[in-house]
Every structure is written in C-alpha cells, then in structure tokens.
Motif scaffolding. Sequence first.
Motif, PDB file in Angstrom:
ATOM      1  N   HIS A 136       0.816  -1.209   0.000  1.00  0.00           N
ATOM      2  CA  HIS A 136       0.000   0.000   0.000  1.00  0.00           C
ATOM      3  C   HIS A 136       0.853   1.263   0.000  1.00  0.00           C
ATOM      4  CE1 HIS A 136      -2.870  -3.074   1.381  1.00  0.00           C
ATOM      5  NE2 HIS A 136      -3.794  -2.301   0.859  1.00  0.00           N
ATOM      6  N   GLU A 164      -0.018   4.910   1.056  1.00  0.00           N
ATOM      7  CA  GLU A 164      -1.460   4.883   1.302  1.00  0.00           C
ATOM      8  C   GLU A 164      -1.856   3.884   2.381  1.00  0.00           C
ATOM      9  OE1 GLU A 164      -3.406   7.083  -0.117  1.00  0.00           O
ATOM     10  OE2 GLU A 164      -1.622   7.863  -1.138  1.00  0.00           O
ATOM     11  N   THR A 165      -0.856   3.385   3.132  1.00  0.00           N
ATOM     12  CA  THR A 165      -1.164   2.381   4.152  1.00  0.00           C
ATOM     13  C   THR A 165      -2.147   2.917   5.184  1.00  0.00           C
ATOM     14  OG1 THR A 165       0.985   1.305   3.880  1.00  0.00           O
ATOM     15  CG2 THR A 165      -0.190   0.878   5.925  1.00  0.00           C
ATOM     16  N   TRP A 167      -5.574   3.056   3.878  1.00  0.00           N
ATOM     17  CA  TRP A 167      -6.168   1.714   3.848  1.00  0.00           C
ATOM     18  C   TRP A 167      -6.679   1.324   5.235  1.00  0.00           C
ATOM     19  CZ3 TRP A 167      -3.518  -3.234   5.216  1.00  0.00           C
ATOM     20  CH2 TRP A 167      -4.323  -4.340   4.927  1.00  0.00           C
ATOM     21  N   TYR A 168      -5.863   1.599   6.267  1.00  0.00           N
ATOM     22  CA  TYR A 168      -6.319   1.343   7.634  1.00  0.00           C
ATOM     23  C   TYR A 168      -7.610   2.113   7.923  1.00  0.00           C
ATOM     24  CZ  TYR A 168      -1.733  -0.715   8.816  1.00  0.00           C
ATOM     25  OH  TYR A 168      -0.618  -1.502   8.867  1.00  0.00           O
ATOM     26  N   SER A 188      -9.866   3.158   5.833  1.00  0.00           N
ATOM     27  CA  SER A 188     -11.014   2.611   5.088  1.00  0.00           C
ATOM     28  C   SER A 188     -11.566   1.375   5.780  1.00  0.00           C
ATOM     29  CB  SER A 188     -10.601   2.287   3.647  1.00  0.00           C
ATOM     30  OG  SER A 188      -9.684   1.197   3.596  1.00  0.00           O
ATOM     31  N   LEU A 189     -10.692   0.541   6.338  1.00  0.00           N
ATOM     32  CA  LEU A 189     -11.155  -0.629   7.082  1.00  0.00           C
ATOM     33  C   LEU A 189     -11.908  -0.199   8.337  1.00  0.00           C
ATOM     34  CD1 LEU A 189      -8.012  -2.973   6.870  1.00  0.00           C
ATOM     35  CD2 LEU A 189     -10.118  -3.155   5.539  1.00  0.00           C
ATOM     36  N   PHE A 248     -12.247  -8.389   4.365  1.00  0.00           N
ATOM     37  CA  PHE A 248     -10.797  -8.597   4.388  1.00  0.00           C
ATOM     38  C   PHE A 248     -10.424  -9.659   5.418  1.00  0.00           C
ATOM     39  CE2 PHE A 248      -6.578  -7.732   6.123  1.00  0.00           C
ATOM     40  CZ  PHE A 248      -5.824  -7.856   4.967  1.00  0.00           C
TER      41      PHE A 248
END
Length: 260
Positions: A183, A186-187, A190-191, A193-194, A204
């Motif tokens: 990612h 953008e990690t 991403w966190y 978004s989860l 996921f």
Amino acid sequence: PHHPPPSGPDAPISCPLVYSWDGTSWRLDSGTFGGAIAPALARTDLDNLVYAVPENGVLRLRVANELDETDYLDALSVIVVDHPAGYTVAPDGEGRIHTLGTLMAPTSARDFRGADALTRVSEADGWGWESNPFARDTAVTQDIRDGLELVFPKPHTGKARLVLDGNNTPWAAHLMQKLVAAHGRETQAWYDSLGSSPALAGRFGSLMAEEAFLSVSVRVQGSWQRQGYIWEAGPEILKRQVFSLDLSRVEGDSVRIRLE
C-alpha cells in the motif's frame, strides 16, 4: 536511539511477544494477536503461559516489540484456572477456555499428496508436520492448497474437541508484511477505510482467514463439510488451540477431519 530490528535465524518476525520468568531466566511463552494488523482488526487473544513461575506471590511477564514496527497494546490480564489434577486447559479462537482430559491421537494422518504424517502429529514433541511449498504448479488446482487428512475413532456423543498444537511458518508473516507494504504511502488510508467500513473489514478478515488460517472440515455423507477456521499463531512458538466439532451427521465408527 534507533535500534535496528534483530536479524539472523532466531530473529522474531511477528510481534508483540510475551516472555515469562521461569525462576531462572526469561522464556518466550506466547506470540500474541495473530492477524491483528490494523485497528479495525484488533482482537483479544488468549494463550497458555507454560513457563510462568510465581516468586513470592509475584508473576513476572515481559511484553516485547522486537521489530522495526509500532505495536498497540490496550490491556493485559492474567487468568488463573483452577482445574482437577490430570487435566489441562486451552483456549479456542473465540476466547473460551476448555478443560481437557486424556487426549486421543489420530489413527491415520496423511497430507494431500498421500504421504504418511502420523508420527509427526501423534504427540506434542516439537516434531511437527509442515506443508511443502516446493515442486508445485500453480496452474494445477490441487497444487495450490496443502493440508492433512486425519482419522479418529468416533466418540459416543455427537460432539468432540479437536486439540491442535501448531503455528504458522515464517512464510505467512513475510507475506503479510508484503501485503501491508504494497500500500506504500497509502497504508494509513487503507487502515482508515477498514475502520470506517465494518463490512469491508469483515470481507478482508474473511479473505485473510481463507489464505492464512487452517480451515477445518469433517467428512459427512461422502463430502467435506467445512466447520470453520483455527486462528493463526505466530511462527516463533507453538500455540495450543481447541476447535469444537459437530459430529452429529457423521456415520460409521470413525471421524475424518481435513485441515487445509
């Protein structure tokens, strides 16, 4: 000062780790929180402490982050279980504690290529079965997955508990690191978004279970019936876990179990 992560064959590859004081030295006793790689996937883990020995009424534990990463630990508790002599206890993936008496070894154990693995899984002696990733053609469906097929005498009741002493190999931890690193910058997004979508986090988590956990299936009327997953355990140390089996539809004198 910044300390580089440990290296070498004995270096840890997942964290955090829990060490117990055995009266003489610190002993690695638990690799916790497997699969909890994002806030949305945070979980409570439960594990046996084999080496912990109290001194003068004090139990000493050491929680260590030994990698170049950030770990988050919200709470730590010790549960003491008073059980009859001759019994042991172990957790399942949902955090329930099971009391275990005499354990029954399988009568047969073979991997998906038919090789005999019975001597490796008959007792907890540190010599376990390990899936072989080599000489496989990913274009062939049968080569993508690996596992064990076990046979046990069928108990008199329609329920049983499968007791597993096992852990993931370093492959799983390295692949998880690659997944997160993919990612890039953008990690954190991403966190986030989860965290903002429980449905996305759930999907996921299901995908991670499918790829990194052991699935448990029981042979019922000529086909394999999947009953769930055994949660992953870090590669540094074995973890004993219990999985409850529904055998109400199993016919005959034996039970066939598939770990994949």
